[in-house]
Design a protein around this motif. Structure first.
Motif, short mmCIF file in Angstrom:
data_model
loop_
_atom_site.label_atom_id
_atom_site.label_comp_id
_atom_site.label_asym_id
_atom_site.label_seq_id
_atom_site.Cartn_x
_atom_site.Cartn_y
_atom_site.Cartn_z
N LYS A 181 0.86 -1.26 0.21
CA LYS A 181 -0.08 0.05 -0.23
C LYS A 181 0.93 1.32 -0.08
CE LYS A 181 -4.37 -1.85 1.97
NZ LYS A 181 -4.94 -1.72 3.30
N ALA A 182 2.25 1.29 0.24
CA ALA A 182 2.97 2.42 0.27
C ALA A 182 2.87 2.81 -1.03
CB ALA A 182 4.45 2.03 0.57
N ILE A 183 2.85 4.19 -1.55
CA ILE A 183 2.64 4.79 -2.90
C ILE A 183 4.01 4.70 -3.40
CG2 ILE A 183 2.28 6.67 -4.11
CD1 ILE A 183 -0.06 7.23 -2.26
N LYS A 184 5.22 5.00 -2.51
CA LYS A 184 6.64 5.03 -3.32
C LYS A 184 7.21 4.10 -2.81
CE LYS A 184 8.41 9.20 -3.23
NZ LYS A 184 8.72 10.45 -2.34
N ASP A 185 7.90 3.20 -3.59
CA ASP A 185 8.79 2.09 -3.05
C ASP A 185 9.73 1.71 -4.04
OD1 ASP A 185 9.63 -0.44 -1.99
OD2 ASP A 185 7.67 -1.54 -2.49
N VAL A 186 10.98 1.77 -3.69
CA VAL A 186 12.05 1.40 -4.40
C VAL A 186 13.01 0.30 -3.63
CG1 VAL A 186 12.41 3.60 -5.58
CG2 VAL A 186 13.53 3.53 -3.47
N THR A 187 12.39 -0.47 -3.14
CA THR A 187 13.24 -1.52 -2.44
C THR A 187 13.20 -2.69 -3.37
OG1 THR A 187 11.82 -0.82 -0.41
CG2 THR A 187 13.21 -2.67 -0.38
N ASP B 341 14.18 6.63 5.16
CA ASP B 341 13.44 6.94 4.13
C ASP B 341 12.19 6.08 3.73
OD1 ASP B 341 13.04 7.94 1.19
OD2 ASP B 341 14.10 6.17 0.51
N THR B 343 8.62 4.48 3.77
CA THR B 343 7.36 4.77 3.33
C THR B 343 6.22 4.11 3.86
OG1 THR B 343 8.19 5.45 1.08
CG2 THR B 343 6.03 5.31 1.23
N VAL B 344 4.98 4.34 4.46
CA VAL B 344 4.19 3.51 5.02
C VAL B 344 2.81 4.20 4.06
CG1 VAL B 344 5.34 3.51 7.17
CG2 VAL B 344 3.72 5.48 6.88
N HIS B 372 7.68 13.53 2.90
CA HIS B 372 6.35 13.71 1.95
C HIS B 372 5.37 13.21 2.56
CE1 HIS B 372 10.15 14.87 0.03
NE2 HIS B 372 10.37 13.74 -0.26
N ASP B 375 2.42 11.07 0.35
CA ASP B 375 2.88 9.90 -0.25
C ASP B 375 3.09 8.89 1.05
OD1 ASP B 375 3.38 11.00 -2.83
OD2 ASP B 375 5.43 11.44 -2.13
N ASN B 377 5.73 9.07 2.82
CA ASN B 377 7.36 8.78 2.41
C ASN B 377 8.04 9.84 3.71
OD1 ASN B 377 9.66 9.56 -0.03
ND2 ASN B 377 9.85 8.35 1.75
N GLY B 415 11.50 4.85 0.00
CA GLY B 415 10.48 5.34 -0.98
C GLY B 415 11.14 5.96 -2.02
#
Lengths: 459, 459
Positions: A181-187, B341, B343-344, B372, B375, B377, B415
């Motif tokens: 559900k996290a909108i940003k994710d670069v994992t 960083d 994001t939840v 942010h 987001d 984030n 994020g």
């Protein structure tokens, strides 16, 4: 299909979930194209766990799997190949598992029909924008597998832009969960994007977590008539250049206009070279209205013969009628149509339309052009009669020329339908050998036995 | 680095393009974190073709390659690992090759600095939205390799949303070209998305074709003060629930506010629990103004102590000053900071902030929270002194607890910064074993000898 395999499938999903009679198999032997292929059996699981067991059983028996939703695809991506494949149909996994209003997400099973999801979220003031024209039949799983588009992509993006997470059954039956559900994710690598548009070749998508947005509260519609296609195209560029991003920006060429008028007598002027149907939407009524008026002004400045603004909801429906009538009208003109889906850089629209006309004239079969002009995504439909072998051969030559023309202008084979079986012969021409090699390596890494939708896309 | 390898590199890029002195190597031994690693050599190619030759030469000599831009990364993704690796620095490939106004695209080399591209396209009325806070130094190639974000992501998306095509040098030196100017493309797997965010582990990005949008003509800014973090968070939900998508929606917690006030005396009330700094933008002045006023109204309804609207450009700058001052103010509080960083899901912001405070209180090191909020984030920054080993150990324990808290709430490790070297120990916990296996299989398929940025992300 071997009896042992069928028996095992029945153990997993129950007797009513496995189809093997010729009548049932025939019903699952085609999609939205004229391609056909009879599967060895059809299995209709009800859960990700059942899909996992089915894939494991098929893998052990070396039976190829053709994942499928409602079969509305336009590239024969879910049509069986010869040799006794197993159609894995996800239409019984049709539950909306959660709509999370606070986070604006929906968690659905792959077999949910797109418009059912849209209706459910719109009741809560939310919006799921991707709108392939088959959305009253197509499933979310199929939409994701093909990265489906629709008229609203210019403003809202394609299906992949709304995929936050996936549950995927891999070729060996393991269950992969991606995203959240996290909108940003670069994992890690973007596996959502890898499976989106992979046309069932890398895994079977069984569930999806989708991003929703607030429902736009106001919509305005306009229709602009043009005596010259260039003027219509220049209007499109001028609208976008003015910083206006319409929700939809649909083009119909003269052949499309004439087909619709012949079939339905809507009162369209058949001497027009192009119609644009445009919509603005948003949460600010004044801005939506100012945008549609600005659009009308720009079209008039670019030699539109007339621009009609819808002043009521009924008017809006009536302006859309012409666009909606295109597909049904073609059936009256010729027994068969082949609808392509090329996308070119926006600035190349006038040139590609000129070339499409040339192809039509040289070969003597009509090409109807309509599509999403703001995206450069056009649907040239070749009208023909497949009972006549020479027409079919001509059609196939024309398809080759259409793709060559699109690629030469920096365009692609497909903007939203996918490659499937039908565009596979052209894929290397479009992507080049290095890209093909990389795609095949990824396929081999994820499905070393080539059991998932073999014969599609890469191989 | 072996003399033969260095000689070969010099043959490819010229003597001034290969650095081997201890002083030069030291300058390329770190990024935006406190991690360090001295490379065996640094090579600065000037073209995709040179990159291809360099990668081929390195592959033949089994020398690991660390691709790098300006080294502003925040996850030690471009820091060398022990054992004589070759830093491949792309900063000499800094040409903007084309800005195509008709199609709203930019073709750039990887070493172009983000803000240079932004300035160049804004001159032509176009806009490249991704805005990592390092944008005056960071390069487009690094932004793509890390799928960088920034304050504008809520409305405009992340770097990957603007990547139309890439030129990538693969592990064996072959040159891969993906995508093109067509906005919609479903021809094959989405290789743009696969390489975006892959942190240099799958290939070296040398050029990019980027999507641009019309430049928003109007901007309005507001700052809202809250005595309770919950009220700030509820305001965020209410704003988004009302269908308003601000261009930015930044949060500062009490510790951040106090750090800024102590360092710069901007007149911020240090008893506040949270500040929100919000911006609306667009092409319709009335709508942009109505949105900021609606936002102000919503914040007041949700118990904001006060809301200030910027009435001039100078006012806007002054409202942003507090947010911009956060990072510099932290340096005055403690010698070192570790900026995470996480994001939840948006709805979990109050809970994660509560947990972060708990972690800070239990371990006795301050955690400053900003980021942010729209987001979900957040950048929890742990302030510490790395010269004191016990503080460093405490910081590391706190990082583990921060990640565990984020994951337990359905969040992620990162994020917008990426995994790099620093978050690698936590990757499997975040993704699970099946995803890790799939990611490693893809890595192995594309880089079987593990020569591209080894030790990062997966392995």
């Amino acid at each position: 299909m071997k009896t042992e395999v069928v028996d095992q499938l029945i153990k997993i999903v129950g007797r009513d979930g496995v189809l093997t009679t010729p009548e049932d198999l025939a019903a699952y032997s085609f999609d939205g194209t004229f391609a056909e292929g009879t599967p060895g059996a059809v299995v209709l699981p009800r859960s990700t766990d059942q899909v996992s067991q089915v894939v494991r059983a098929a893998a052990e028996a070396h039976v190829p799997i053709i994942p499928r939703g409602m079969g509305t695809g336009l590239a024969a991506g879910s049509v069986s190949i010869p040799g006794g494949s197993l159609v894995l149909c996800l239409t019984r996994m049709a539950r909306i598992l959660e709509i999370d209003e606070a986070n604006a997400t929906a968690h659905v099973e792959a077999g949910v029909v797109t418009s059912d999801l849209q209706a459910a979220v719109e009741e809560r003031g939310l919006f799921y924008p991707p709108d392939p024209s088959s959305n009253r039949h197509s499933t979310i799983g199929g939409n994701i597998a093909c990265n489906a588009g629709g008229p609203r992509c210019l403003k809202y993006g394609v299906t992949g832009d709304y995929v936050l997470g996936l549950t995927v059954v891999l070729a060996d039956g393991r269950i992969l969960k991606t995203g959240g559900k996290a909108i940003k994710d670069v994992t890690g690598l973007d596996l959502n994007a890898l499976f989106t548009g992979s046309e069932g070749t890398l895994g079977v998508i069984t569930e999806a977590l989708l991003r929703l947005i607030p429902r736009p509260r106001f919509t305005q519609t306009a229709m602009a008539e043009f005596e010259s296609l260039e003027a219509a195209s220049e209007s499109v560029s001028a609208i976008l250049g003015a910083g206006i991003v319409p929700a939809t920006l649909e083009l119909m060429d003269q052949t499309a206009i004439r087909c619709v008028e012949e079939a339905f007598h809507l009162g369209l002027a058949t001497d027009l070279e192009a119609l644009l149907i445009l919509e603005t939407d948003g949460s600010d009524e004044g801005a939506v209205m100012r945008e549609i008026k600005a659009i009308a002004g720009i079209c008039r400045e670019h030699a539109a013969r007339s621009v009609r603004l819808a002043v009521s909801a009924a008017d809006q429906t009536s302006l859309w009628e012409a666009r909606r009538a295109v597909a049904p009208s073609l059936a009256r003109r010729a027994p068969n149509k082949l609808g392509e889906d090329i996308t070119v850089p926006r600035s190349a629209i006038p040139e590609i339309v000129r070339q499409l006309r040339g192809i039509s004239q040289r070969h003597g079969l009509p090409i109807v052009i309509f599509g999403h002009a703001g995206d450069g995504n056009l649907h040239p439909n070749i009208l023909f009669d497949r009972r006549q072998p020479e027409q079919r051969a001509t059609m196939e030559r024309m398809v080759g020329e259409i793709f060559a023309a699109s690629l030469a202008l920096g365009g692609t084979l497909s903007g939203e339908h996918g490659v499937g079986l039908l565009k596979r012969p052209y894929l290397e021409q479009a992507l080049g050998p290095v890209s093909m090699d990389i795609q095949r390596r990824i396929k081999h890494a994820l499905d070393p036995e080539n059991l998932l939708n073999p014969g599609k896309l890469f191989a």
